[in-house]
Design a protein around this motif. Structure first.
Motif, mmCIF file in Angstrom:
data_model
loop_
_atom_site.group_PDB
_atom_site.id
_atom_site.type_symbol
_atom_site.label_atom_id
_atom_site.label_comp_id
_atom_site.label_asym_id
_atom_site.label_seq_id
_atom_site.Cartn_x
_atom_site.Cartn_y
_atom_site.Cartn_z
ATOM 1 N N THR A 87 -30.708 -25.609 -32.624
ATOM 2 C CA THR A 87 -29.884 -26.297 -31.634
ATOM 3 C C THR A 87 -29.323 -25.315 -30.617
ATOM 4 O O THR A 87 -28.774 -24.267 -30.981
ATOM 5 N N LEU A 88 -29.463 -25.660 -29.349
ATOM 6 C CA LEU A 88 -28.909 -24.892 -28.230
ATOM 7 C C LEU A 88 -27.612 -25.549 -27.767
ATOM 8 O O LEU A 88 -27.555 -26.760 -27.578
ATOM 9 N N LEU A 89 -26.580 -24.749 -27.559
ATOM 10 C CA LEU A 89 -25.319 -25.207 -26.979
ATOM 11 C C LEU A 89 -25.169 -24.594 -25.594
ATOM 12 O O LEU A 89 -25.415 -23.398 -25.414
ATOM 13 N N SER A 90 -24.767 -25.429 -24.619
ATOM 14 C CA SER A 90 -24.537 -24.923 -23.264
ATOM 15 C C SER A 90 -23.169 -25.387 -22.768
ATOM 16 O O SER A 90 -22.490 -26.188 -23.419
ATOM 17 N N TYR A 91 -22.792 -24.892 -21.594
ATOM 18 C CA TYR A 91 -21.431 -25.101 -21.089
ATOM 19 C C TYR A 91 -21.436 -25.030 -19.567
ATOM 20 O O TYR A 91 -22.269 -24.359 -18.954
ATOM 21 N N GLY A 92 -20.488 -25.715 -18.979
ATOM 22 C CA GLY A 92 -20.230 -25.600 -17.546
ATOM 23 C C GLY A 92 -18.867 -26.182 -17.253
ATOM 24 O O GLY A 92 -18.234 -26.807 -18.115
ATOM 25 N N HIS A 93 -18.400 -25.999 -16.037
ATOM 26 C CA HIS A 93 -17.141 -26.659 -15.650
ATOM 27 C C HIS A 93 -17.304 -27.287 -14.268
ATOM 28 O O HIS A 93 -17.860 -26.684 -13.343
ATOM 29 N N GLY A 94 -16.822 -28.523 -14.176
ATOM 30 C CA GLY A 94 -16.938 -29.280 -12.935
ATOM 31 C C GLY A 94 -15.716 -29.203 -12.055
ATOM 32 O O GLY A 94 -15.720 -29.752 -10.950
ATOM 33 N N ASP A 95 -14.661 -28.558 -12.520
ATOM 34 C CA ASP A 95 -13.465 -28.424 -11.683
ATOM 35 C C ASP A 95 -13.596 -27.202 -10.790
ATOM 36 O O ASP A 95 -14.408 -26.301 -11.038
ATOM 37 N N VAL A 96 -12.805 -27.172 -9.726
ATOM 38 C CA VAL A 96 -12.827 -26.084 -8.756
ATOM 39 C C VAL A 96 -11.404 -25.668 -8.422
ATOM 40 O O VAL A 96 -10.441 -26.376 -8.729
ATOM 41 N N VAL A 97 -11.276 -24.531 -7.771
ATOM 42 C CA VAL A 97 -9.979 -24.106 -7.247
ATOM 43 C C VAL A 97 -9.662 -24.933 -6.005
ATOM 44 O O VAL A 97 -10.539 -25.618 -5.467
ATOM 45 N N PRO A 98 -8.414 -24.914 -5.516
ATOM 46 C CA PRO A 98 -8.081 -25.680 -4.312
ATOM 47 C C PRO A 98 -9.027 -25.376 -3.154
ATOM 48 O O PRO A 98 -9.469 -24.239 -2.959
ATOM 49 N N GLY A 99 -9.333 -26.431 -2.380
ATOM 50 C CA GLY A 99 -10.297 -26.291 -1.297
ATOM 51 C C GLY A 99 -9.866 -25.361 -0.192
ATOM 52 O O GLY A 99 -10.692 -24.688 0.416
ATOM 53 N N ASP A 100 -8.542 -25.329 0.112
ATOM 54 C CA ASP A 100 -8.027 -24.442 1.158
ATOM 55 C C ASP A 100 -8.715 -24.714 2.496
ATOM 56 O O ASP A 100 -9.144 -23.792 3.206
ATOM 57 N N GLU A 101 -8.816 -26.013 2.832
ATOM 58 C CA GLU A 101 -9.598 -26.428 4.004
ATOM 59 C C GLU A 101 -9.221 -25.719 5.296
ATOM 60 O O GLU A 101 -10.085 -25.391 6.107
ATOM 61 N N ASP A 102 -7.929 -25.473 5.506
ATOM 62 C CA ASP A 102 -7.463 -24.940 6.783
ATOM 63 C C ASP A 102 -7.985 -23.533 7.078
ATOM 64 O O ASP A 102 -7.977 -23.096 8.237
ATOM 65 N N ASN A 103 -8.422 -22.839 6.041
ATOM 66 C CA ASN A 103 -8.836 -21.452 6.240
ATOM 67 C C ASN A 103 -10.345 -21.247 6.224
ATOM 68 O O ASN A 103 -10.816 -20.106 6.288
ATOM 69 N N TRP A 104 -11.103 -22.344 6.119
ATOM 70 C CA TRP A 104 -12.559 -22.204 6.210
ATOM 71 C C TRP A 104 -12.973 -22.024 7.666
ATOM 72 O O TRP A 104 -12.280 -22.474 8.599
ATOM 73 N N ARG A 105 -14.079 -21.370 7.851
ATOM 74 C CA ARG A 105 -14.577 -21.145 9.203
ATOM 75 C C ARG A 105 -14.862 -22.468 9.898
ATOM 76 O O ARG A 105 -15.235 -23.460 9.264
ATOM 77 N N SER A 106 -14.712 -22.492 11.190
ATOM 78 C CA SER A 106 -14.945 -23.704 11.978
ATOM 79 C C SER A 106 -16.341 -24.270 11.716
ATOM 80 O O SER A 106 -17.325 -23.530 11.706
ATOM 81 N N GLY A 107 -16.390 -25.558 11.471
ATOM 82 C CA GLY A 107 -17.660 -26.216 11.199
ATOM 83 C C GLY A 107 -17.993 -26.344 9.732
ATOM 84 O O GLY A 107 -18.984 -26.982 9.376
#
Length: 468
Positions: A87-107
């Motif tokens: 048996t193989l066991l795997s893992y991941g996470h679907g949550d993220v850190v805050p998007g911080d939209e205001d500081n992303w590059r334009s577009g």
């Protein structure tokens, strides 16, 4: 279908655009685990996106509420085959850190996948939606190529709180230990050593957080009236830190150091070049423990860092001696370190150097240091599989430089842990403009397709070699 045709199918799948469409759909879920108002979105990612996808591959799925109130849920899934060899066991996470939209590059938007040359921008592309999406897509391709039979069982833990410190993960692993029991763990998180070099790491360094606090009086006092008469907490605290770690970052307490590096670990780290990729900060060769290479310092040794240091009001400095000073510190440490006694070692050292006025506040071992034996048969098998698929020699790290909840899997399930990251150091993880590299993703899809194929062909033999 042959192994070669399965790898070609992985290439065809990637270039069809289907993987990009799937990742775009997942990025659109605003799964910020630190925001309690988005609890419904965390659940929707599991119920609307992941469960239908996994059910289509033959998985049975179970949503588990977090044992810690108000924290993100878990998705447990398993696909069982009659007469499976292991048996193989795997893992991941679907949550993220805050998007911080205001500081992303334009577009750019954190909630929409945007391709620009070789970069796919979006929050979670690198950490971790892109990585677990690659692994699940590769598994689906191998299932199809082998007409629905792998010869091994697959189980999965998908959590929605890793970016909030994985609350409840250990309790869930313990509670569902039998349901999730496995023989091998394979997952993906973190960056490769470089974008060009496939990487395998076998655990992670631990994280020990603590604060140093000195409070000498209730209020500030004019430096012209009291300077030279009152002890300055900022100066006292700076020297207290200086007795723990010197001006070149070398830890001065032998009790905080790990055991000497073994010949095996030195061998695996001997061909790693760090800090040479575009965008990497310049490494200070004199910083840290003398006599160690950069790779040995990062993956084989302990470090003590000051993360934040305040005294007075830095944004509005006054001509006054402040009453208190605070330093937030932490250690990254490797297995074999005396972490259970770190706080007492620091306390004793401070007292011996006359800093009994400096308090140690909230010492917490956040992530336990873990690693498996670099000579384990599964490690050699993984390296050979990667070489066969990509024609590249994988970098083998005894442990990841950062912290991961690997102890939940290594200790709870007593399985060898193999991590194969699909990101790279300059991915802007946790920052604005987070991105995944398209060519690296395509290569990773081939790598994982070959790995899951080889697991079906050779896994039983490796199990027998290990005495399993």
């Amino acid at each position: 279908m042959t192994r070669e045709s399965a790898l070609q199918a992985a290439l065809d799948y990637f270039h069809s655009g289907e993987f990009r469409e799937t990742l775009n759909r997942r990025i659109a879920y605003r799964t910020e685990s630190q925001n309690p108002q988005l609890a419904a979105t965390l659940m929707a990612y599991l119920e609307e996106e992941m469960i239908p996808y996994l059910a289509g591959m033959g998985f049975s799925c179970l949503i588990v509420a977090n044992p810690e109130a108000g924290k993100g849920p878990f998705l447990l899934a398993r696909r069982l085959e009659d007469d499976a060899d292991f048996t193989l066991l795997s893992y991941g996470h679907g949550d993220v850190v805050p998007g911080d939209e205001d500081n992303w590059r334009s577009g750019l938007s954190p909630w929409e996948l945007h391709a620009e040359g070789n970069r796919w921008y979006g929050r979670g592309t690198a950490d971790n939606k892109g990585q677990h999406s690659i692994n699940l897509a590769a598994l689906a391709l191998v299932l199809k190529a082998r007409t629905g039979r792998l010869g091994y069982n697959v189980k999965l833990i998908l959590e929605m709180g890793e970016e909030a410190g994985s609350p409840g993960l250990e309790q869930v692993c313990q509670q569902y230990r039998d349901w999730l029991a496995a023989d091998l763990f394979i997952a993906s998180d973190g960056p490769r050593v470089t974008a060009q070099r496939p990487t395998l790491f076998l655990g992670s360094r631990g994280v020990f957080n603590f604060s140093l606090v000195i409070k000498l009086r209730d209020g500030a006092h004019h430096s012209g009236n009291w300077g030279g008469l009152l002890s300055n907490p900022g100066i006292r605290l700076a020297h207290a830190i200086g007795c723990l770690v010197d001006a070149d970052g070398r830890i001065l307490l032998p009790e905080l150091l790990p055991p000497p590096l073994s010949a095996t670990i030195r061998h695996h780290l001997s061909d790693l070049e760090l800090g040479n990729a575009p965008g990497d900060p310049q490494i200070a060769p004199e910083w840290g423990e003398p006599g160690l290479s950069a790779a040995e310092k990062l993956y084989g040794w302990n470090t003590l860092e000051t993360l934040a240091l305040t005294s007075g009001t830095p944004d509005k400095p006054a001509h006054a001696i402040p009453p208190a000073a605070v330093a937030h510190c932490h250690m990254r440490y490797v297995p074999g370190s005396d972490v259970d006694n770190f706080a007492s070692h620091i306390r004793r050292h401070l007292d011996q150097h006359g800093f009994n006025d400096v308090a140690i506040v909230e010492p917490v071992n956040c992530f336990k240091a873990t690693r498996i034996d670099p000579d384990d048969a599964w490690v050699n098998w993984s390296v050979a599989s990667i070489q066969r698929s990509l024609g590249k020699k994988a970098a083998v790290l005894p442990n990841f430089g950062g912290g991961l909840p690997n102890a939940c899997f290594l200790d709870t399930f007593n399985v060898p842990t193999l991590w194969l990251p699909h990101s790279y150091p300059a991915c802007s993880q946790h920052a604005p403009d987070e991105h995944l590299l398209a060519d690296l993703s395509c290569e990773a899809l081939q790598l994982m397709t070959g790995l899951f194929w080889d697991l079906a062909e050779e896994g039983r033999e490796v199990m027998q070699t290990r005495g399993g």
